[in-house]
Scaffold this motif. Sequence first.
Motif, PDB file in Angstrom:
ATOM      1  N   PRO A  11     -78.494  22.269  10.041  1.00 34.36           N
ATOM      2  CA  PRO A  11     -79.167  22.871   8.873  1.00 34.36           C
ATOM      3  C   PRO A  11     -78.966  24.382   8.766  1.00 34.36           C
ATOM      4  CG  PRO A  11     -80.639  21.335   9.948  1.00 34.36           C
ATOM      5  CD  PRO A  11     -79.445  21.486  10.832  1.00 34.36           C
ATOM      6  N   ILE A  12     -78.925  25.073   9.901  1.00 29.31           N
ATOM      7  CA  ILE A  12     -78.684  26.516   9.871  1.00 29.31           C
ATOM      8  C   ILE A  12     -77.280  26.801   9.352  1.00 29.31           C
ATOM      9  CG2 ILE A  12     -78.383  28.569  11.320  1.00 29.31           C
ATOM     10  CD1 ILE A  12     -80.718  27.527  13.009  1.00 29.31           C
ATOM     11  N   LEU A  13     -76.308  26.036   9.801  1.00 34.64           N
ATOM     12  CA  LEU A  13     -74.934  26.201   9.331  1.00 34.64           C
ATOM     13  C   LEU A  13     -74.828  25.924   7.835  1.00 34.64           C
ATOM     14  CD1 LEU A  13     -71.971  26.727  10.048  1.00 34.64           C
ATOM     15  CD2 LEU A  13     -71.745  24.278  10.476  1.00 34.64           C
ATOM     16  N   ILE A  14     -75.470  24.879   7.356  1.00 35.22           N
ATOM     17  CA  ILE A  14     -75.450  24.552   5.932  1.00 35.22           C
ATOM     18  C   ILE A  14     -76.082  25.673   5.118  1.00 35.22           C
ATOM     19  CG2 ILE A  14     -76.438  22.997   4.192  1.00 35.22           C
ATOM     20  CD1 ILE A  14     -75.996  20.723   6.230  1.00 35.22           C
ATOM     21  N   LEU A  15     -77.191  26.195   5.587  1.00 32.80           N
ATOM     22  CA  LEU A  15     -77.866  27.289   4.896  1.00 32.80           C
ATOM     23  C   LEU A  15     -76.986  28.540   4.838  1.00 32.80           C
ATOM     24  CD1 LEU A  15     -80.506  28.182   3.564  1.00 32.80           C
ATOM     25  CD2 LEU A  15     -81.247  28.965   5.817  1.00 32.80           C
ATOM     26  N   LEU A  16     -76.328  28.862   5.935  1.00 34.15           N
ATOM     27  CA  LEU A  16     -75.430  30.025   5.956  1.00 34.15           C
ATOM     28  C   LEU A  16     -74.251  29.849   5.004  1.00 34.15           C
ATOM     29  CD1 LEU A  16     -75.308  30.874   9.762  1.00 34.15           C
ATOM     30  CD2 LEU A  16     -76.298  32.266   7.946  1.00 34.15           C
ATOM     31  N   LEU A  17     -73.640  28.679   5.009  1.00 36.81           N
ATOM     32  CA  LEU A  17     -72.497  28.427   4.134  1.00 36.81           C
ATOM     33  C   LEU A  17     -72.898  28.469   2.662  1.00 36.81           C
ATOM     34  CD1 LEU A  17     -70.685  25.608   6.108  1.00 36.81           C
ATOM     35  CD2 LEU A  17     -69.844  27.930   5.719  1.00 36.81           C
TER      36      LEU A  17
END
Length: 69
Positions: A11-17
Amino acid sequence: MTNLELYVFIPILILLLLTQSMLLFVDAKKKGSYPWLWGIWGLIQLPMPTLFYLLFVVWPYKRRLKGKR
């Protein structure tokens, strides 16, 4: 990686992207330089699209503005 780490990392990666993509799209639209390209590329990887955007769009745009004064 454990399941717990994946549940936090993804989820953190998705939010950053998504954040990167939206910021690149909006700024490229203001500067008139292929906003869809930058937005889609921002969804694919991190942080290279931002670095290339700074190199190929932001700095030349600032130079053009500086030269018009």
